[in-house]
Motif scaffolding. Structure first.
Motif, mmCIF file in Angstrom:
data_model
loop_
_atom_site.group_PDB
_atom_site.id
_atom_site.type_symbol
_atom_site.label_atom_id
_atom_site.label_comp_id
_atom_site.label_asym_id
_atom_site.label_seq_id
_atom_site.Cartn_x
_atom_site.Cartn_y
_atom_site.Cartn_z
ATOM 1 N N UNK A 1 4.350 -27.946 -38.217
ATOM 2 C CA UNK A 1 3.852 -28.018 -39.591
ATOM 3 C C UNK A 1 4.330 -26.829 -40.406
ATOM 4 N N UNK A 2 4.219 -25.646 -39.853
ATOM 5 C CA UNK A 2 4.618 -24.442 -40.580
ATOM 6 C C UNK A 2 6.131 -24.418 -40.828
ATOM 7 N N UNK A 3 6.904 -24.838 -39.834
ATOM 8 C CA UNK A 3 8.362 -24.884 -40.001
ATOM 9 C C UNK A 3 8.755 -25.854 -41.111
ATOM 10 N N UNK A 4 8.045 -26.966 -41.206
ATOM 11 C CA UNK A 4 8.361 -27.971 -42.225
ATOM 12 C C UNK A 4 8.190 -27.409 -43.633
ATOM 13 N N UNK A 5 7.080 -26.735 -43.886
ATOM 14 C CA UNK A 5 6.846 -26.217 -45.234
ATOM 15 C C UNK A 5 7.761 -25.034 -45.556
ATOM 16 N N UNK A 6 8.102 -24.269 -44.546
ATOM 17 C CA UNK A 6 9.076 -23.204 -44.789
ATOM 18 C C UNK A 6 10.423 -23.795 -45.187
ATOM 19 N N UNK A 7 10.820 -24.865 -44.494
ATOM 20 C CA UNK A 7 12.099 -25.498 -44.814
ATOM 21 C C UNK A 7 12.099 -26.074 -46.230
ATOM 22 N N UNK A 8 10.922 -26.516 -46.691
ATOM 23 C CA UNK A 8 10.793 -27.059 -48.044
ATOM 24 C C UNK A 8 10.581 -25.957 -49.081
ATOM 25 N N UNK A 9 10.555 -24.699 -48.636
ATOM 26 C CA UNK A 9 10.360 -23.537 -49.508
ATOM 27 C C UNK A 9 9.011 -23.605 -50.231
ATOM 28 N N UNK A 10 7.991 -24.023 -49.499
ATOM 29 C CA UNK A 10 6.625 -24.078 -50.029
ATOM 30 C C UNK A 10 5.794 -23.062 -49.254
ATOM 31 N N UNK A 11 5.197 -22.093 -49.936
ATOM 32 C CA UNK A 11 4.518 -20.994 -49.244
ATOM 33 C C UNK A 11 3.300 -21.450 -48.438
ATOM 34 N N UNK A 12 3.051 -20.733 -47.346
ATOM 35 C CA UNK A 12 1.869 -20.910 -46.524
ATOM 36 C C UNK A 12 0.866 -19.806 -46.854
ATOM 37 N N UNK A 13 -0.419 -20.080 -46.681
ATOM 38 C CA UNK A 13 -1.437 -19.089 -47.030
ATOM 39 C C UNK A 13 -1.484 -17.954 -46.020
ATOM 40 N N UNK A 14 -1.326 -18.270 -44.732
ATOM 41 C CA UNK A 14 -1.520 -17.271 -43.685
ATOM 42 C C UNK A 14 -0.194 -16.843 -43.066
ATOM 43 N N UNK A 15 -0.205 -15.673 -42.446
ATOM 44 C CA UNK A 15 0.945 -15.212 -41.674
ATOM 45 C C UNK A 15 0.994 -15.958 -40.349
ATOM 46 N N UNK A 16 2.131 -15.867 -39.665
ATOM 47 C CA UNK A 16 2.243 -16.499 -38.348
ATOM 48 C C UNK A 16 1.227 -15.914 -37.372
ATOM 49 N N UNK A 17 1.011 -14.615 -37.431
ATOM 50 C CA UNK A 17 0.099 -13.962 -36.494
ATOM 51 C C UNK A 17 -1.342 -14.416 -36.678
ATOM 52 N N UNK A 18 -1.704 -14.762 -37.918
ATOM 53 C CA UNK A 18 -3.089 -15.141 -38.213
ATOM 54 C C UNK A 18 -3.314 -16.651 -38.211
ATOM 55 N N UNK A 19 -2.265 -17.431 -37.998
ATOM 56 C CA UNK A 19 -2.356 -18.883 -38.168
ATOM 57 C C UNK A 19 -3.120 -19.558 -37.035
ATOM 58 N N UNK A 20 -3.910 -20.562 -37.395
ATOM 59 C CA UNK A 20 -4.670 -21.336 -36.419
ATOM 60 C C UNK A 20 -3.871 -22.529 -35.915
ATOM 61 N N UNK B 1 -5.464 -26.006 -37.903
ATOM 62 C CA UNK B 1 -5.398 -26.346 -39.331
ATOM 63 C C UNK B 1 -4.430 -25.396 -40.023
ATOM 64 N N UNK B 2 -3.612 -25.964 -40.928
ATOM 65 C CA UNK B 2 -2.639 -25.182 -41.688
ATOM 66 C C UNK B 2 -2.973 -25.259 -43.171
ATOM 67 N N UNK B 3 -3.048 -24.092 -43.815
ATOM 68 C CA UNK B 3 -3.296 -24.010 -45.256
ATOM 69 C C UNK B 3 -1.990 -23.713 -45.978
ATOM 70 N N UNK B 4 -1.704 -24.518 -47.008
ATOM 71 C CA UNK B 4 -0.463 -24.414 -47.785
ATOM 72 C C UNK B 4 -0.819 -23.985 -49.203
ATOM 73 N N UNK B 5 -0.082 -22.998 -49.744
ATOM 74 C CA UNK B 5 -0.402 -22.435 -51.058
ATOM 75 C C UNK B 5 0.815 -22.547 -51.983
ATOM 76 N N UNK B 6 1.003 -23.720 -52.576
ATOM 77 C CA UNK B 6 2.192 -23.923 -53.422
ATOM 78 C C UNK B 6 2.128 -23.092 -54.697
ATOM 79 N N UNK B 7 3.303 -22.768 -55.207
ATOM 80 C CA UNK B 7 3.380 -21.960 -56.424
ATOM 81 C C UNK B 7 3.747 -22.779 -57.651
#
Length: 381
Positions: free
Chosen positions: A276-295, A298-304
Motif C-alpha cells: 500500500x505504501x509503495x503504491x502511493x509513493x509511486x503515485x507521488x501522493x504523500x503518506x501521513x506517517x513515516x515508515x518507522x511509525x507505520x502500522x 491501516x495506512x493513512x494518506x495525506x494528499x496535497x
C-alpha cells in the motif's frame, strides 16, 4: 453496479470470512449449558498466543471502548494520578474515560502521524512519581501509527511503579505481540478488526502484577468488573449472558488463525502495508506517517492536491469500495485504508487499482497502473 456488493477497506469493522459467517449462523445454544462450557474451554487456550501471554483472556460482550473503560475502572480510582499518551483520537478516548471517573490525568500529546518517543516518557515519569498507570495505544487507528509499546513498557517499569496498560484494538491479531515478555500489564482488543468478527466482543488480559492492583482497587464496578470474568472463566463460564453467535464465530476465527500460523499472519499484514505504501509513493501522493511509525493494519494518506471526500465518494458510488476518512481536525485532510484481518495482497491490488481509476475521475493527473505496479513489485520481492 451490484447493489449488494460491499468492498470494505476501512480500519474496522472488517470483512468476515465465509466460514466464520457460517459458524455464527449455527442454531442458538444455552449460555449456561454444557455446549457453551465446551466452547469456552476450546477458545481459552487459543486466545493466549495472539496476546503473547500465559494469562487467561477475559471475553466481555461489548465494544472495544467497553474494554478501554474496563481497563481504567479496574486499575485506578477517583483521585489517582495516571498518564495518558495520546497519539490520536483513540489515545484521547482514554482521557475522556479517566475524566469521567474523576481521575487526575496527565496528558502527553504527540503530533498526529507521529509515534511516541519512549525517552520523553521517562522524563515525564520522573517528574510525576505518583502516577499509578500509564495508558497507551498500540496502533492509533486515526493516524495509522504503530507505537513502540515494547520500549514504552521498559521505560515505564524502569522509572516507575506504574502499570502499563495498552489499547490494542486495531492491531492485535495482525501484529506481533508478546505481552508477558514485553511487560504489558493489561492489554485490550476488540472483535471487529484483525480478529475478523463483527463488533460486539472485547478481549482483556492482565498480568499477575495488574491482578494484584485490581484485587486492591476500590473503584466500584458491576458489569465491567474483571474479577467476575476471571472467576467465571476458570469455570468455563461467563458472569453475564455472552454474545453466543460471536463466540461460535470466534472459535472458527481461532481455527483459521491456527491454520495460517501467527508468524505468517504477521508477515501478511506487513506485506500488505508495504504494498500500500509503495503504491502511493509511486503515485507521488504523500503518506501521513513515516515508515518507522507505520502500522501493518491501516495506512493513512495525506494528499496535497485533491479532496479526500471526492475520492471516497467516487470509490463508494462507482465501485462500492469503502475507505475511511480522517477524524477530528484531520477529517478532510486524510483518508485511511484498512488492510487487516480477512484481507490479502489480492485485495490490496484491487483497492489500489480502483483508487487509481477514481483519482482520474476526480481530475488527478496520474499514470494508470503505476501504483498497482509498485505494489506488484513489492509482492514479487
Amino acid at each position: 453496479m451490484l447493489t449488494d456488493q460491499q468492498l470494505l477497506r476501512i480500519p474496522g469493522p472488517t470483512p468476515i470470512p465465509p466460514s466464520v459467517q457460517r459458524a455464527m449462523s449455527q442454531p442458538m445454544i444455552g449460555h449456561r449449558g454444557q455446549e457453551t462450557k465446551e466452547l469456552l474451554k476450546k477458545i481459552k487456550p487459543k486466545l493466549k498466543p495472539i496476546f503473547g501471554t500465559e494469562q487467561d483472556v477475559a471475553i466481555i460482550t461489548g465494544s472495544g471502548t467497553a474494554g478501554l473503560e474496563a481497563a481504567v475502572v479496574n486499575t485506578v480510582s477517583t483521585g489517582d494520578e495516571v498518564l495518558v499518551i495520546a497519539t490520536g483520537a483513540f489515545g484521547e478516548r482514554f482521557v475522556k474515560i479517566t475524566d469521567a471517573y474523576q481521575i487526575k490525568t496527565h496528558h502527553y500529546d504527540v503530533e498526529w502521524g507521529e509515534a511516541v518517543t519512549p525517552g520523553a516518557i521517562k522524563e515525564y515519569l520522573t517528574k510525576y512519581p505518583a502516577i499509578k498507570a500509564v495508558f497507551a495505544t498500540f496502533c492509533e487507528t486515526s493516524t495509522g501509527v504503530l507505537n513502540p509499546v515494547q520500549e514504552l513498557a521498559q521505560v515505564v517499569h524502569s522509572h516507575s511503579d506504574a502499570l502499563f496498560i495498552v489499547d490494542g484494538v486495531s492491531c492485535i491479531g495482525g501484529v506481533e505481540c508478546k505481552m508477558d515478555e514485553w511487560g504489558i500489564d493489561l492489554l485490550v482488543t476488540g472483535s471487529q478488526k484483525a480478529m475478523m468478527l463483527p463488533a460486539g466482543l472485547t478481549f482483556i488480559a492482565a498480568s499477575d502484577r495488574a491482578w494484584k492492583t485490581i484485587e486492591q482497587n476500590e473503584q466500584p464496578s458491576f458489569y465491567l468488573d474483571l474479577k467476575k470474568y476471571r472467576d467465571n472463566l476458570e469455570k468455563d463460564s461467563t458472569p453475564f449472558t455472552p454474545a453466543l453467535s460471536l463466540l461460535l464465530g470466534l472459535e472458527q476465527v481461532l481455527t483459521l488463525m491456527n491454520e495460517e500460523g501467527l508468524e505468517q499472519i504477521h508477515e501478511r499484514h506487513r506485506l500488505m502495508m508495504e504494498m500500500t505504501r509503495a503504491a502511493f509513493r509511486a503515485l507521488d501522493i504523500p503518506l501521513l506517517t513515516s515508515d518507522d511509525a507505520a502500522s501493518p493494519t491501516v495506512t493513512a494518506v495525506k494528499p496535497a492536491d485533491f479532496e479526500t471526500e471526492a475520492l471516497r465518494n467516487v470509490l463508494k458510488e462507482e465501485f462500492s469500495l469503502a475507505v475511511a476518512g480522517g477524524q477530528q481536525h484531520m477529517k478532510n485532510e486524510i483518508f485511511r485504508i484498512g488492510h487487516m484481518g480477512y484481507c490479502s495482497p489480492a485485495d490490496v491490488l484491487q483497492t489500489i487499482s480502483l483508487v487509481e481509476i477514481s483519482l482520474r475521475k476526480i481530475g488527478k493527473d496520474i499514470e494508470l497502473g503505476k501504483g498497482t505496479q509498485a505494489a506488484q513489485e513489492i509482492y514479487l520481492g
